[in-house]
Design an enzyme around this catalytic site. Structure first.
Site, short mmCIF file in Angstrom:
data_model
loop_
_atom_site.label_atom_id
_atom_site.label_comp_id
_atom_site.label_asym_id
_atom_site.label_seq_id
_atom_site.Cartn_x
_atom_site.Cartn_y
_atom_site.Cartn_z
N THR A 318 91.85 -50.77 59.68
CA THR A 318 92.87 -49.73 59.41
C THR A 318 93.72 -49.47 60.54
O THR A 318 93.45 -49.43 61.49
CB THR A 318 91.95 -48.66 59.31
OG1 THR A 318 90.83 -48.75 58.56
CG2 THR A 318 92.63 -47.24 59.08
N HIS A 471 64.19 3.47 18.75
CA HIS A 471 64.93 2.29 17.91
C HIS A 471 64.20 1.20 17.83
O HIS A 471 64.24 0.07 18.35
CB HIS A 471 66.15 2.19 18.79
CG HIS A 471 67.26 3.28 19.01
ND1 HIS A 471 67.44 4.14 19.79
CD2 HIS A 471 68.20 3.37 17.92
CE1 HIS A 471 68.51 4.91 19.38
NE2 HIS A 471 68.94 4.40 18.21
N HIS A 475 62.19 2.40 12.94
CA HIS A 475 63.33 2.98 12.53
C HIS A 475 64.40 2.06 11.41
O HIS A 475 64.90 2.46 10.68
CB HIS A 475 64.34 3.20 13.83
CG HIS A 475 65.56 3.64 13.74
ND1 HIS A 475 65.99 4.67 12.83
CD2 HIS A 475 66.70 2.73 14.05
CE1 HIS A 475 67.46 4.80 13.18
NE2 HIS A 475 67.91 3.51 13.70
N ASP A 510 69.39 -2.48 14.15
CA ASP A 510 69.09 -2.28 15.79
C ASP A 510 68.17 -3.08 16.42
O ASP A 510 67.78 -3.12 17.32
CB ASP A 510 68.28 -0.75 15.82
CG ASP A 510 69.59 0.34 15.92
OD1 ASP A 510 70.56 0.04 16.51
OD2 ASP A 510 69.14 1.55 15.58
N ASP A 620 71.47 5.43 8.89
CA ASP A 620 71.01 5.72 10.28
C ASP A 620 70.49 6.84 10.65
O ASP A 620 69.82 6.92 11.58
CB ASP A 620 72.21 5.00 11.24
CG ASP A 620 71.85 4.54 12.47
OD1 ASP A 620 70.58 4.25 12.80
OD2 ASP A 620 72.51 4.38 13.36
N1 PCG Z 1 70.57 14.59 19.04
C1 PCG Z 1 70.37 13.85 18.22
N2 PCG Z 1 70.62 12.80 17.97
C2 PCG Z 1 70.54 11.79 17.25
C3 PCG Z 1 69.63 12.34 15.98
N3 PCG Z 1 69.40 11.09 15.38
C4 PCG Z 1 70.02 10.14 15.77
N4 PCG Z 1 70.88 10.55 16.71
C5 PCG Z 1 72.00 9.76 17.39
O1 PCG Z 1 72.74 9.36 16.57
C6 PCG Z 1 72.93 7.85 17.05
C7 PCG Z 1 73.27 6.85 15.99
O2 PCG Z 1 73.12 5.82 16.43
P1 PCG Z 1 72.01 4.93 17.20
O3 PCG Z 1 71.08 4.89 16.40
O4 PCG Z 1 72.51 3.96 18.18
O5 PCG Z 1 71.47 6.31 18.43
C8 PCG Z 1 71.53 7.62 17.58
C9 PCG Z 1 71.20 8.79 18.35
O6 PCG Z 1 71.88 8.56 19.56
C10 PCG Z 1 68.84 13.36 16.17
O7 PCG Z 1 68.13 14.02 15.25
N5 PCG Z 1 69.21 14.23 17.15
#
Ligand code: PCG
Length: 741
Positions: A318, A471, A475, A510, A620
């Protein structure tokens, strides 16, 4: 007389001859041969060429030069012409060597050693040292130059010596032009001519160098194009990029050998496994060999390493090195090392600049190649992870067995209210898969799906719901059931294709819910939120659904054609996305407005899409329309989930919203009324206006509102009673006290 002659100078003789021209004439006529006279005339005729010198120079220099050897050939040709023009006796071209420490003489294509670049010896060394032009009269008398010029120490005469420096500051030569003392000395115009010619010469050499760089740039561009093509079409390996970089950089700076060391950040090392041993292929291109890796500490000098390695293992010597990091802004990817310039005894500034520029492209090439490899590796990891997930998320054959044996319940075990909006799954949690299959068979017939596939599908969906309080799978079932009821109560509105999409979307909508709302993922910047910027969980539910639908054995839509399957997935996607409550408000408003204006039409694709979305929201939230006992139980489960999120947020230092704050449980009835007034009643009213079969939903919702009102009233009364009792107690205590007093 003798004394007088000794004192005569050249100038005295010249003056005498000017005053006595007949002396020189008779001397020429009688003492000089015709041949000598003719040669003198030829020389004399060349003098008017002076004005052509520039033209000759430019022509000579315009020819492209490929190597340093050729540069010195050109310089020699030009100095020859210039020397003749100024009637010089000698010229010498010196070339700096050994990293500018020594000079050698270039003559007729050969280099001869001359001496070190120091002051106090020769004129050329002095000029090479100072890099300034120098004019020396009667050099033999000048004590600064005991070794005189290229023609020895005792040469008597005038010397003009100039360095040749390019605009890039590359010092490439020293030119020395000498006139014998007996001739007429350099006059001003001659000095000017030499200076100008050398200036032009340096400019032309520089120009030539630029041209060389430009042609290298063209090759470089070709290479870039080629490597980009490789990378983006073939996505080449690191080895290919390294080989390309080595081959091209070698060509670019005309190096004899090259090496490339990549950085291993993890171990703080440099390594190489592709080597240049000087071999070439049939096209004369470098043939690099892949060998076992050489590794060494990142902080040890590579030059030293290569020097050691080179001399010990290969016997290769080198002599000079050009070493450059290959780096992007944030990272050094490697170090490329060019060994032994073929053009010269060292690499020039031009080489350095060209390599510096090219190194940027090399860094990009390596960077993208690394990214690509990383991506490929991550893809493979992802595939492995998916295989593992699939293994655990799909039901085992043992889990399937009972359902496969008996996919449907005997008629007497089917709850009589299954086909009504009021059905509640709480007491049927063990047979929900059979009930779902029952609903599917009722709506689409026994032939619509392969029943074993449907069994595997429904059990896997159940398995992919998490054990959260609201959830969860129950549900999911309720929503699919409500979708089924709405469809059932809205005859001749939806096609079988749409119905299937809506029911399957309902059961999956869900899947893999973690019990936290979208805000939670965004607030904590969790990975799901970086994956999806809006409708975080809904997008995830859809992805999970597709994952299940794609899995062999669960692919209930495998009978569809590719385009039908695509359409089916799109309908399912729209339906699942519609369950994001944030999208509901705009949708409800828009439908209510068209209904009010009398423009609502289910035959219109856009309105139909909106109607299906509203239907998904209606399903829902269907718990709000269930018999009071079911509604109460669902709200309890829902709020438990809300409070779990609230607790989590408190732990992380956030302030949860009142609805998720466990300490504000007493507000639940009032919040339910608010939820109904703000969301549910407008929702079910509008739904009822476009799908009259949903009337029981709005009615049940209003009934439950009444129930919540009563709860609120009762709570108020209880509170009042407690307060009255408290007051009464206080008063009676006061009276007792008074009496005692
Ligand atoms: N306060 C209240 N919120 C609800 C009820 N039912 C559904 N929800 C809301 O509505 C939303 C719909 O979408 P999700 O299932 O993600 O979450 C749910 C809850 O946050 C109820 O009876 N009371």
């Amino acid at each position: 007389m003798n004394v007088l002659i000794r004192e005569l100078s050249v100038q005295d003789v010249r003056n005498f001859l000017i005053q006595n021209p007949e002396v020189i004439e008779s001397h020429l006529l009688y003492n000089v041969t015709t041949d000598a006279l003719e040669s003198l005339l030829t020389k004399k005729r060349e003098r008017p060429l002076l004005q052509l010198t520039g033209q000759i120079l430019s022509k000579k220099l315009a020819c492209s030069v490929e190597s340093d050897q050729q540069i010195y050939e050109r310089i020699e040709e030009l100095i020859k012409i210039v020397s003749r023009q100024v009637d010089a006796d000698y010229y010498t071209i010196y070339v700096p060597r050994k990293n500018l420490t020594e000079l050698c003489i270039y003559r007729n294509g050969e280099f001869f050693e001359y001496g070190p670049i120091v002051k106090g010896q020769t004129v050329a060394a002095h000029v090479a040292f100072d890099k300034q032009p120098l004019f020396v009269e009667n050099v033999s008398m000048d004590p600064r130059f005991p070794k005189g010029t290229g023609h020895g120490g005792n040469f008597e005469g005038d010397v003009l010596c100039l360095p040749v420096i390019l605009p890039t500051d590359d010092f490439i030569a020293v030119v020395e032009i000498v006139k014998n003392e007996l001739k007429h000395p350099f006059n001003t115009s001659e000095l000017k001519l030499i200076n100008t010619c050398l200036g032009w010469m340096a400019a032309c050499i520089h120009e030539n160098g630029l041209r060389r760089i430009m042609s290298a740039q063209e090759t470089l561009n070709d290479f870039l194009l080629e490597s980009t093509k490789h990378m983006f079409i073939e996505m080449t390996s690191i080895d290919t990029v390294v080989q390309n970089v080595m081959t091209f950089t070698k060509e670019l700076v005309n190096a004899d050998r090259c090496s490339l060391f990549l950085v291993d950040d993890e171990n703080n090392e440099l390594f190489a496994d592709i080597f240049d041993e000087g071999k070439k292929d049939e096209n004369g291109r470098p043939l690099l060999s892949k060998k076992s890796k050489i590794r060494f500490d990142k902080n040890k000098g590579i030059a030293g390493f290569v020097l050691r390695k080179g001399s010990v293992t290969t016997g290769y010597k080198t002599k000079n090195i050009l070493c450059m990091p290959i780096a992007t802004k944030s990272k050094i990817h490697g170090v490329v090392e060019m060994i032994n310039s073929i053009r010269s005894d060292h690499f020039s500034h031009m080489d350095e600049h060209a390599l510096q520029m090219f190194a940027v492209y090399c860094a990009l090439a390596l960077h993208y190649c690394r990214l690509f490899n990383l991506l490929a590796q991550q893809k493979a990891q992802y595939r492995v992870a998916m295989e593992v997930i699939q293994y655990h998320s799909v039901c085992t054959e043992e889990e399937m067995e009972p359902l496969l044996k008996q996919p449907l319940l005997p008629p007497e075990e089917i709850p009589p209210d299954l086909t009504t909006y009021y059905f509640s799954g709480f007491h049927f949690s063990n047979v929900l898969p059979q009930l779902f299959i029952q609903l599917v068979v009722d709506m689409f017939g026994r032939e619509s799906f392969e029943i074993p596939k449907l069994c595997r599908f429904v059990l896997t969906v159940r398995k992919n719901y998490r054990q959260v309080t609201y959830h969860n799978w129950l549900h999911g079932f309720h929503v699919a059931h409500c979708v089924w009821c709405i469809i059932d109560q809205s005859p001749d509105i939806f096609s079988d294709f749409e119905k299937m999409a809506l029911v399957i979307a309902g059961i999956c909508h869900d899947v893999d819910h973690r019990g936290y709302n979208n805000m939670y993922f965004q607030k904590l910047n969790l990975p799901l939120a970086s994956l999806y910027s809006t409708s975080v969980m809904e997008q995830h539910h859809y992805k999970q659904t597709v994952f299940i639908l794609h899995t062999k054995g669960l692919d209930i839509f495998s009978h569809l054609s590719a385009s039908e399957y695509k359409d089916m997935l799109e309908l399912i996607r729209e339906a699942i996305m519609a369950t994001d409550l944030a999208l509901y408000f705009g949708n409800q408003k828009s439908i209510a407005k068209s209904v009010e204006e009398g423009t609502f039409d289910l035959a219109d694709d856009n309105m139909r899409k909106k109607a299906k979305a509203l239907m998904m929201t209606g399903a829902d939230l269907c718990a709000i329309c269930k018999p009071w006992a079911t509604q109460k139980r669902t709200v309890k489960d829902l709020y438990e989930e809300f409070f779990m999120q609230g607790d989590e947020e408190k732990k992380l230092g956030f302030d949860p919203i009142p609805m998720m704050d466990r300490t504000k449980q007493d507000q639940i009835p009032q919040q339910q009324i608010g939820f109904m007034d703000f969301i549910c009643i407008p929702l079910y009213n509008t739904l009822n206006s476009i799908l009259p079969g949903t009337k029981p939903l709005i009615e049940a919702c209003c009934e439950n509102r009444q129930c919540w009102m009563e709860v609120v009233e009762r709570a108020k009364e209880e509170k009042q009673t407690i307060e009255e009792e408290k007051q009464r107690k206080e008063e009676s205590e006061e009276q007792t006290e008074e009496r005692n007093d």
